[in-house]
Enzyme design. Sequence first.
Site, PDB file in Angstrom:
ATOM      1  CG  ASP A  76      -8.233   1.299   4.497  1.00  0.00           C
ATOM      2  OD1 ASP A  76      -8.288   2.536   4.116  1.00  0.00           O
ATOM      3  OD2 ASP A  76      -7.046   0.493   4.029  1.00  0.00           O
ATOM      4  CG  ASP A 105      -1.854   0.921   1.266  1.00  0.00           C
ATOM      5  OD1 ASP A 105      -2.711   1.385   2.192  1.00  0.00           O
ATOM      6  OD2 ASP A 105      -2.442   1.200  -0.091  1.00  0.00           O
TER       7      ASP A 105
END
EC number: 3.4.23.-
Lengths: 257, 560
Positions: free
Chosen positions: B478, B375
């Site tokens: 997330d 990420d």
Amino acid sequence: MTAAVFFGCAFIAFGPALALYIFTIATEPLRVIFLIIGAFFWLVSLLFSSLFWFMARTITDNKDGPIQKYLLILGVLVSVLIQEMFRFVYYKLLKKASEGLKTINPDETAPSMRLLAYVSGLGFGIMSGVFAFVNTLSDSLGPGTVGIHGDSPQFFLNSAFMTLVIILLHVFWGIIFFDGCEKKKWSSLLVVLLTHLLVSALTFISPHYGINLVSTYLIMVLMGIWAFFVAGGSCRSLKLCLLCQDKDFLLFNQRSR
Amino acid sequence: MEAGIQQRPGLVLSPRCPVAQPRGPLGGVMGRAGLPGKLAGTARSARRCQKLFQALLPPWLPGAAAGRTLRLGQHRGAGGASQGRAMLTFMASDSEEEVCDERTSLMSAESPPPRCCQEARQGLEDRESAAQWFQNTRARHRRAHHGGVPWPSPSGFPQRSQDSEEDLDEDADRYMCSGVPGQPSGLEEELTLKYGAKHVIMLFVPVTLCMVVVVATIKSVRFYTEKNGQLIYTPFTEDTPSVGQRLLNSVLNTLIMISVIVAMTIFLVVLYKYRCYKFIHGWLIMSSLMLLFLFTYIYLGEVLKTYNVAMDYPTLFLTVWNFGAVGMVCIHWKGPLVLQQAYLIMISALMALVFIKYLPEWSAWVILGAISVYDLVAVLCPKGPLRMLVETAQERNEPIFPALIYSSAMVWTVGMAKLDPSSQGALQLPYDPEMEEDSYDSFGEPSYPEVFEPPLPGYPGDELEEEEERGVKLGLGDFIFYSVLVGKAAATGSGDWNTTLACFVAILIGLCLTLLLLAVFKKALPALPISITFGLIFYFSTDNLVRPFMDTLASHQLYI
């Protein structure tokens, strides 16, 4: 044990803290954030204390015997020191953050240091109480008999009351500590540290719950009175509040409604 | 006046009709980005945010890096580099600042907004707002959402498509360069802070809820902690005799999983580039169908088994059908915001539970670490597929498919076009259902709300101010990975609640820090790395150090 024990002990231990949270903190997002950061700081202090204890144990090669007990006592005392140190670190961080917030946002009032002292104390207290008691609580839901080996059958109740007093003590210590830092009265810090050590040391005589709990509650009441005066209260304001004659408070409540 | 009309809720696209949207969101956002006066305010607020950040910086951080960030408000080019540097320093990334200066790369890649050319340059700065990282996280979610589910679907849905679909969204989200419309000087700073804390809480609540659902399920339903095989994406078993072999297997599993994710992302970008919108749209629908019906059915079955509740098939069918149908409508079309949020939380929790069940232990931890590194890399480096996706979407002035983003606030606007005084009362629209869809736009929305765009000079008599409050958006990926971390801690922490709580607090603090960084740097930041790093550190340290200490204390009834 029964659900009654579970819920009863849970609410004894965490009821006042939950009430304080709901009525004073949950409404303001900034306070919630500071509370969680305070909890985080306590967690980090616990981490360091555990690390110290773990290292001490590894150095003495995990031998059983009285040395383990002494190590544990040492671990507890060092942990108290580290907690107060992190309270100081949190104070410094909040001070910087307040100044930063003021420069960015001069119009809107940032939370005052007293409020932050209360919030940080509550954060420390909640985290401390939760870590101390939540495993015991979850065990109380399962099957078992308390005190079957000769221990006190009041184990859960005592633990719950002890947790409650620790949470409240952390709140008061937070207020007194921050006030001492603000006014540079280092004696306040020392007193907070010493009373914390005293409270932890009192738990060393743990089988005698009576003395342990009662003296801790006495200390809590004393700390509470001191924190009340430190936070700006006075006998007069207390009287006005109790008789519902405090005009400022009533007006404030009306306005916020 | 053109600008005024643009200012209207270009908020944007309804996620529910991603394909057939007019230029809305992106154009709108950019349009908003533009009054010259507002840009100065942005610069000033950026400077003040820098000051706040510096106030909090530990002294040992490179002073140069910190100092350079001050230039953010003044000179974009240098600020970009410094920003990149500061961010790199802060993030401890080791990419070269020149290479990974996404600011410069974003700047060159961005096409100037159609209507506010003169503000384009300054507007760019505005555009890189906090929203961006929310975009990123969304992107991530999408990816995670699909990347790891090799669920043997009986209906034979192409798993890959789901992945790429999600990856597409994620990628798009990640590099979104949403412009923050300029605010009048001074106002933006206040608004940033005023809304900053509120929006942190608006994210805390759903993340907490998702984690609570996952932990409650893990602790009560034994199905999700039983080992019943593994995903095809993690083919190596962890039942090996030696520790080294186990570690090697978990690393291999991670490599396979991450490469699948990367491949999906690239595939999605390719699809998006060649405008296969229907395909992507179909995938999104298929994946949510699977989640809402199949996974829910399995979950309900296990819960009923755990509590020994009998339910006949007609009732079960009716329940699952209603739940799933309403979920599809809410997520992909219109529905009350709270219901949509609830459904998104539920599908994130279901997805996280699947991961927790089917990922072997060590692989799960390594995958969590690897995905946060990925990420970080994917967001900060300019060559990533996500970035390309976002840039493509920006060039085309289109919203990216917004299917899997959690949006937390309602959007309302007060119309600006009419000057009719008699209708001014009516124009104070409390809630425009149309506008609500805008809040789901996954693309081009600043993360922090914009409030107060004062009337434009073209409307001197207009007393109404266009007011928009945007919610904070966070990608579902997330949610999923946070819940996986906390759920794994609950599942494997040997019945210890302290570990779970420590991970929970660590994740919240990571989220808080990420938001702070976002407000300071106004740059796309991934939501996973900081939280997952804190979570992992606290999981391992609490499990190995704190737990024995607290257990010993509890057994002696000592209190610290």
